[in-house]
Design a protein around this motif. Sequence first.
Motif, PDB file in Angstrom:
ATOM      1  N   TRP A 440       0.845  -1.180   0.000  1.00  0.00           N
ATOM      2  CA  TRP A 440       0.000   0.000   0.000  1.00  0.00           C
ATOM      3  C   TRP A 440       0.892   1.246   0.000  1.00  0.00           C
ATOM      4  O   TRP A 440       2.057   1.214   0.366  1.00  0.00           O
ATOM      5  N   ASP A 441       0.308   2.374  -0.439  1.00  0.00           N
ATOM      6  CA  ASP A 441       1.036   3.638  -0.375  1.00  0.00           C
ATOM      7  C   ASP A 441       1.313   3.975   1.084  1.00  0.00           C
ATOM      8  O   ASP A 441       0.504   3.680   1.971  1.00  0.00           O
ATOM      9  N   SER A 442       2.439   4.632   1.318  1.00  0.00           N
ATOM     10  CA  SER A 442       2.799   4.988   2.688  1.00  0.00           C
ATOM     11  C   SER A 442       1.721   5.852   3.324  1.00  0.00           C
ATOM     12  O   SER A 442       1.205   6.784   2.712  1.00  0.00           O
ATOM     13  N   GLU A 443       1.378   5.513   4.567  1.00  0.00           N
ATOM     14  CA  GLU A 443       0.358   6.264   5.305  1.00  0.00           C
ATOM     15  C   GLU A 443       0.918   6.820   6.623  1.00  0.00           C
ATOM     16  O   GLU A 443       0.164   7.316   7.458  1.00  0.00           O
ATOM     17  N   VAL A 444       2.231   6.734   6.835  1.00  0.00           N
ATOM     18  CA  VAL A 444       2.843   7.104   8.113  1.00  0.00           C
ATOM     19  C   VAL A 444       3.889   8.194   7.903  1.00  0.00           C
ATOM     20  O   VAL A 444       4.744   8.087   7.026  1.00  0.00           O
ATOM     21  N   HIS A 445       3.809   9.229   8.729  1.00  0.00           N
ATOM     22  CA  HIS A 445       4.749  10.348   8.703  1.00  0.00           C
ATOM     23  C   HIS A 445       5.471  10.425  10.047  1.00  0.00           C
ATOM     24  O   HIS A 445       5.121   9.726  11.002  1.00  0.00           O
ATOM     25  N   CYS A 446       6.464  11.314  10.142  1.00  0.00           N
ATOM     26  CA  CYS A 446       7.239  11.453  11.372  1.00  0.00           C
ATOM     27  C   CYS A 446       7.291  12.908  11.815  1.00  0.00           C
ATOM     28  O   CYS A 446       7.655  13.787  11.026  1.00  0.00           O
ATOM     29  N   VAL A 447       6.935  13.154  13.082  1.00  0.00           N
ATOM     30  CA  VAL A 447       7.191  14.450  13.701  1.00  0.00           C
ATOM     31  C   VAL A 447       8.421  14.275  14.582  1.00  0.00           C
ATOM     32  O   VAL A 447       8.478  13.360  15.408  1.00  0.00           O
ATOM     33  N   LEU A 460      11.108  21.498  16.349  1.00  0.00           N
ATOM     34  CA  LEU A 460      10.133  20.524  15.870  1.00  0.00           C
ATOM     35  C   LEU A 460      10.191  20.476  14.348  1.00  0.00           C
ATOM     36  O   LEU A 460      10.151  21.512  13.677  1.00  0.00           O
ATOM     37  N   TYR A 461      10.286  19.272  13.803  1.00  0.00           N
ATOM     38  CA  TYR A 461      10.409  19.068  12.352  1.00  0.00           C
ATOM     39  C   TYR A 461       9.394  18.013  11.925  1.00  0.00           C
ATOM     40  O   TYR A 461       8.890  17.239  12.746  1.00  0.00           O
ATOM     41  N   PHE A 462       9.133  17.954  10.630  1.00  0.00           N
ATOM     42  CA  PHE A 462       8.160  16.993  10.105  1.00  0.00           C
ATOM     43  C   PHE A 462       8.712  16.360   8.837  1.00  0.00           C
ATOM     44  O   PHE A 462       9.124  17.059   7.911  1.00  0.00           O
ATOM     45  N   LEU A 463       8.731  15.005   8.819  1.00  0.00           N
ATOM     46  CA  LEU A 463       9.133  14.246   7.637  1.00  0.00           C
ATOM     47  C   LEU A 463       7.874  13.729   6.952  1.00  0.00           C
ATOM     48  O   LEU A 463       7.140  12.907   7.518  1.00  0.00           O
ATOM     49  N   VAL A 464       7.619  14.219   5.751  1.00  0.00           N
ATOM     50  CA  VAL A 464       6.420  13.839   5.000  1.00  0.00           C
ATOM     51  C   VAL A 464       6.758  12.620   4.149  1.00  0.00           C
ATOM     52  O   VAL A 464       7.487  12.720   3.171  1.00  0.00           O
ATOM     53  N   ARG A 465       6.191  11.461   4.480  1.00  0.00           N
ATOM     54  CA  ARG A 465       6.541  10.220   3.798  1.00  0.00           C
ATOM     55  C   ARG A 465       5.555   9.860   2.682  1.00  0.00           C
ATOM     56  O   ARG A 465       5.754   8.871   1.990  1.00  0.00           O
ATOM     57  N   LYS A 482       6.046  26.755  10.435  1.00  0.00           N
ATOM     58  CA  LYS A 482       6.772  27.370   9.313  1.00  0.00           C
ATOM     59  C   LYS A 482       6.711  26.538   8.031  1.00  0.00           C
ATOM     60  O   LYS A 482       6.621  27.065   6.937  1.00  0.00           O
ATOM     61  N   TRP A 483       6.856  25.232   8.150  1.00  0.00           N
ATOM     62  CA  TRP A 483       6.897  24.322   7.001  1.00  0.00           C
ATOM     63  C   TRP A 483       7.969  24.766   5.989  1.00  0.00           C
ATOM     64  O   TRP A 483       7.708  24.915   4.800  1.00  0.00           O
ATOM     65  N   GLU A 484       9.185  24.960   6.485  1.00  0.00           N
ATOM     66  CA  GLU A 484      10.299  25.373   5.645  1.00  0.00           C
ATOM     67  C   GLU A 484      11.394  24.304   5.651  1.00  0.00           C
ATOM     68  O   GLU A 484      11.689  23.716   6.691  1.00  0.00           O
ATOM     69  N   LYS A 485      12.003  24.080   4.497  1.00  0.00           N
ATOM     70  CA  LYS A 485      13.103  23.123   4.401  1.00  0.00           C
ATOM     71  C   LYS A 485      14.312  23.674   5.152  1.00  0.00           C
ATOM     72  O   LYS A 485      14.672  24.838   4.964  1.00  0.00           O
ATOM     73  N   PRO A 486      14.946  22.873   6.030  1.00  0.00           N
ATOM     74  CA  PRO A 486      16.134  23.371   6.719  1.00  0.00           C
ATOM     75  C   PRO A 486      17.317  23.529   5.766  1.00  0.00           C
ATOM     76  O   PRO A 486      17.381  22.867   4.722  1.00  0.00           O
ATOM     77  N   GLU A 487      18.237  24.406   6.142  1.00  0.00           N
ATOM     78  CA  GLU A 487      19.389  24.700   5.306  1.00  0.00           C
ATOM     79  C   GLU A 487      20.242  23.449   5.112  1.00  0.00           C
ATOM     80  O   GLU A 487      20.523  22.716   6.063  1.00  0.00           O
ATOM     81  N   PRO A 490      18.958  17.735   1.822  1.00  0.00           N
ATOM     82  CA  PRO A 490      18.925  17.228   0.438  1.00  0.00           C
ATOM     83  C   PRO A 490      17.582  17.503  -0.227  1.00  0.00           C
ATOM     84  O   PRO A 490      16.520  17.419   0.408  1.00  0.00           O
ATOM     85  N   LEU A 491      17.621  17.828  -1.492  1.00  0.00           N
ATOM     86  CA  LEU A 491      16.412  18.155  -2.242  1.00  0.00           C
ATOM     87  C   LEU A 491      15.390  17.025  -2.173  1.00  0.00           C
ATOM     88  O   LEU A 491      14.177  17.259  -2.108  1.00  0.00           O
ATOM     89  N   GLU A 492      15.877  15.767  -2.196  1.00  0.00           N
ATOM     90  CA  GLU A 492      14.986  14.602  -2.244  1.00  0.00           C
ATOM     91  C   GLU A 492      14.393  14.259  -0.872  1.00  0.00           C
ATOM     92  O   GLU A 492      13.575  13.339  -0.765  1.00  0.00           O
ATOM     93  N   LEU A 493      14.814  14.964   0.184  1.00  0.00           N
ATOM     94  CA  LEU A 493      14.344  14.662   1.536  1.00  0.00           C
ATOM     95  C   LEU A 493      13.230  15.634   1.927  1.00  0.00           C
ATOM     96  O   LEU A 493      13.484  16.824   2.156  1.00  0.00           O
ATOM     97  N   PRO A 494      11.977  15.170   2.015  1.00  0.00           N
ATOM     98  CA  PRO A 494      10.850  16.060   2.336  1.00  0.00           C
ATOM     99  C   PRO A 494      10.746  16.331   3.843  1.00  0.00           C
ATOM    100  O   PRO A 494       9.778  15.958   4.505  1.00  0.00           O
ATOM    101  N   LEU A 495      11.782  16.978   4.371  1.00  0.00           N
ATOM    102  CA  LEU A 495      11.854  17.332   5.787  1.00  0.00           C
ATOM    103  C   LEU A 495      11.575  18.824   5.927  1.00  0.00           C
ATOM    104  O   LEU A 495      12.140  19.631   5.181  1.00  0.00           O
ATOM    105  N   TYR A 496      10.737  19.169   6.909  1.00  0.00           N
ATOM    106  CA  TYR A 496      10.327  20.565   7.069  1.00  0.00           C
ATOM    107  C   TYR A 496      10.466  20.992   8.522  1.00  0.00           C
ATOM    108  O   TYR A 496      10.096  20.253   9.443  1.00  0.00           O
ATOM    109  N   GLU A 497      11.026  22.187   8.702  1.00  0.00           N
ATOM    110  CA  GLU A 497      11.096  22.789  10.033  1.00  0.00           C
ATOM    111  C   GLU A 497       9.751  23.421  10.343  1.00  0.00           C
ATOM    112  O   GLU A 497       9.228  24.235   9.572  1.00  0.00           O
ATOM    113  N   LEU A 498       9.184  23.030  11.514  1.00  0.00           N
ATOM    114  CA  LEU A 498       7.916  23.606  11.953  1.00  0.00           C
ATOM    115  C   LEU A 498       8.132  24.799  12.864  1.00  0.00           C
ATOM    116  O   LEU A 498       7.384  25.780  12.827  1.00  0.00           O
ATOM    117  N   GLY A 499       9.139  24.713  13.726  1.00  0.00           N
ATOM    118  CA  GLY A 499       9.423  25.801  14.654  1.00  0.00           C
ATOM    119  C   GLY A 499      10.640  25.478  15.488  1.00  0.00           C
ATOM    120  O   GLY A 499      10.972  24.307  15.699  1.00  0.00           O
TER     121      GLY A 499
END
Length: 619
Positions: A440-447, A460-465, A482-487, A490-499
Motif C-alpha cells: 500500500w502507499d505509505s500512510e505514516v509520517h514522522c514528527v 520541531l520538524y516533520f518528515l512527509v513520507r 513554518k513548514w520550511e526546508k532546513p538549510e 537534500p532536495l529529495e528529503l521532504p523534511l520541514y522545520e515547523l518551529g
Amino acid sequence: MQSFHRKFHHPQYLLLRPSTTFLLPFTTNLRHPQSPRSTMSVSTSSLQENTEQLLKQVLTYHNQTKHSFTNYARGPRGLDWDNQPNPFRRYISAPLSPLLHPSNSDSSPLYDSLFNSLPPPKPISKTTISEFFYDSLALSAWKSTGFSTWSLRVNPSSGNLHPTEAYIISPPIESVSDSYFVAHYAPKEHSLEIRTQIPSEFFTNFFPNGSFLIGLSSIFWREAWKYGERAFRYCNHDVGHAIAAVSMAAAGQGWDVKLLDGLGHDELKKLMGLDVYPEFKIPSTTVKGKLNEIEFEHPDCLLLVFPNGIQEIDINYRDLSLAISKFSKLDWKGEPNSLSKEHICWDIIYRTSEAIKKPLTIEKNFIIESFQKSGNLSANSYNPLTLRELVRKRRSAVDMDGVTSIEKEKFYQILLHCLPSGFQEGQKRQLGLPYRAMDWDSEVHCVLFVHRVVGLAKGLYFLVRNEEHFDDLKKATRSDFKWEKPEGCPLELPLYELGRADCMKLSKHLSCHQDIASDGCFSLGMVAHLEPTLKNKGMWMYPRLFWETGVLGQVLYLEAHAIGISATGIGCFFDDPVHDVLGLTGSNYQSLYHFTVGGPVVDKRIMSLPAYPGPINDT
C-alpha cells in the motif's frame, strides 16, 4: 512555536495517577463484509451499516487505549510473575530439524550496500535458510544479572515479550525435509518444527522456482500480560519489526519479499495450521482465570520470498484460496505447549481483532515494482558492518546519555533511509528496502523533536513520507508552523522545520515522562493517516498501519547502530497531547509509535552471553 511550548510545561500536564476507570466493553455483534465472490445477496445498505459498526469498534479500541496525562489505558495493576508467559512456543512431538549456525565471517553483504541494489539470488538450501532465520528471527544473545537470565532476539519486541511466531512453507530442502512442508521456527533451538507435508503442486502451480513463504502470527496474551488493553497495538508494532527483519535478511541472500495481501484471515489460519487451537469465545467483560484458549495464535500476514530480478508473478487468489482450503485435511504434527497457568482476558483486544480480520480479496493484483535505491550522502556515512554483524548486535537502549550528538549529515542520512520511495522526489509508493514488502502507499509520517544534531537548530520538524498528504497536513496542523526546508537538507528529503525551541522537556513529558525521549540526539512520533485509510481501504488496514510503523522503527534501529549509536521504540506516550502539540483534531491523523535515537548508557551490571547454545537452566 513558543505558545505551544509554554502550554505543555504547565503543572496540570505533569499530573499522573493510575487509571481507575472501568470502561464498558463494546458488545455489538460484529460480522465482516462478505468477500467479493459472495456479495450478490447482500444489500449495499447492510454492507455500509456493517462497515460502520466495524469502524466504530476499531475507533472505540483506539480511543479507549490512549494514555493521557491523568489516565493510563487499562492494564494490570502489577506484574503477575508466576504467570509470565513462556516466550517460546513449541509444538510438542513435532519432528525437530536443527538449522546451521553461521559465523560473522560467513558471506554477508555490507549493510549499506543493500539500499543500493540486491546481490545475486542464492538458491534455497539448508545453509541459506539457516542464515535467513539467523539474521531475522533468531536469538541474538542471552543477558544475565543476579538470579535473572533472559534472551534477546534479532527482531525487537515491546517489553521483550515476543508475541510474534513465524512459519515457513517451502519446497523440499536437503537435510531439512524431503517433501514440501510447513514448519514452525523455534528460535531458542534455531530449528524448524515440521508440522506437515503439503502437496508439491501447491508450489508448482502458484509460485516461481526458488521461492518460499513466511507466515507471521501473534499471541496477544504475551503482550497483554504486561500491557493490558494497549497490547494489541504493541503486537502489531512487533509484526512490522518482524516484516522488516525478514526483508533485510532476505535481501542479504539476494531475495525479494512481498506481502500476499489478497489472502484473508481464514486462508492464513489454515495455511499455518493454526486451526489446531480451539475457538476462543470472547467474554462480555474483562475476565481472570484459567483460560487456556487465550493462548491461540492470530494469523497476521503471509510473505512471499523470491529471487530478486523476477519482474512479474501472476497470483490467482481464487485458486490459491481453494488450494489452501484443503490444508485442514493434512496430517498436522505437534500440540502447542502451555504458556501460563492463569490469564487475564482484556475483551476489547479480541473484539477488535475480530473487527479487523481481512476477507479474501480475489481481485487484488500482486505487483512487483522495480527496486528503488535509497539515498547515500557519502561513502563514509556508515561503519563498515556486514548485515549479519549489524542485525545481531542491535539492542534496545534502556537509557540515553544526554550528551551524545550527531552531525546533521548523519541525521539526514538516517532520514533518507526512512523514505518509502527511495532516493527520488515525490514520496508515496513503498519501493525501497524494506518498505517494498508492503503493497500500500505509505500512510505514516514522522514528527521529530531535534535535541542534539550539530548544525541543525533545536526544534520541531516533520518528515512527509507521502507527499500527497502535504497540503492536508498543513491544513490539519497549527497555522503558525513554518513548514520550511532546513538549510543544507537534500532536495529529495521532504523534511520541514515547523518551529525552533528546546523540546527536550516537552518530548519527555509526551513520552510518559521518560528521560529516554529527551536524552537522545532526537526523538520522534509516527503519525498515521488513520480514519480516511480505514474508510477507503478497509478495517484490516488498522493493524497494517502499525506494521508500517514497526518497519520504519526497525530501520531506525539499524541506522542508529550503523553509525555507532543506538535507539529504542517507545510505546508509552500520551496520545492526544501529542496531537495537541501539532494542532491535530479528530481521527484523521493519529500518533501510533514513538522512537528515540542517541548515545546509549550501558548497564555494566548485566552480563552478555552467547545466543547459542545458551544457558542450560533458563525459562
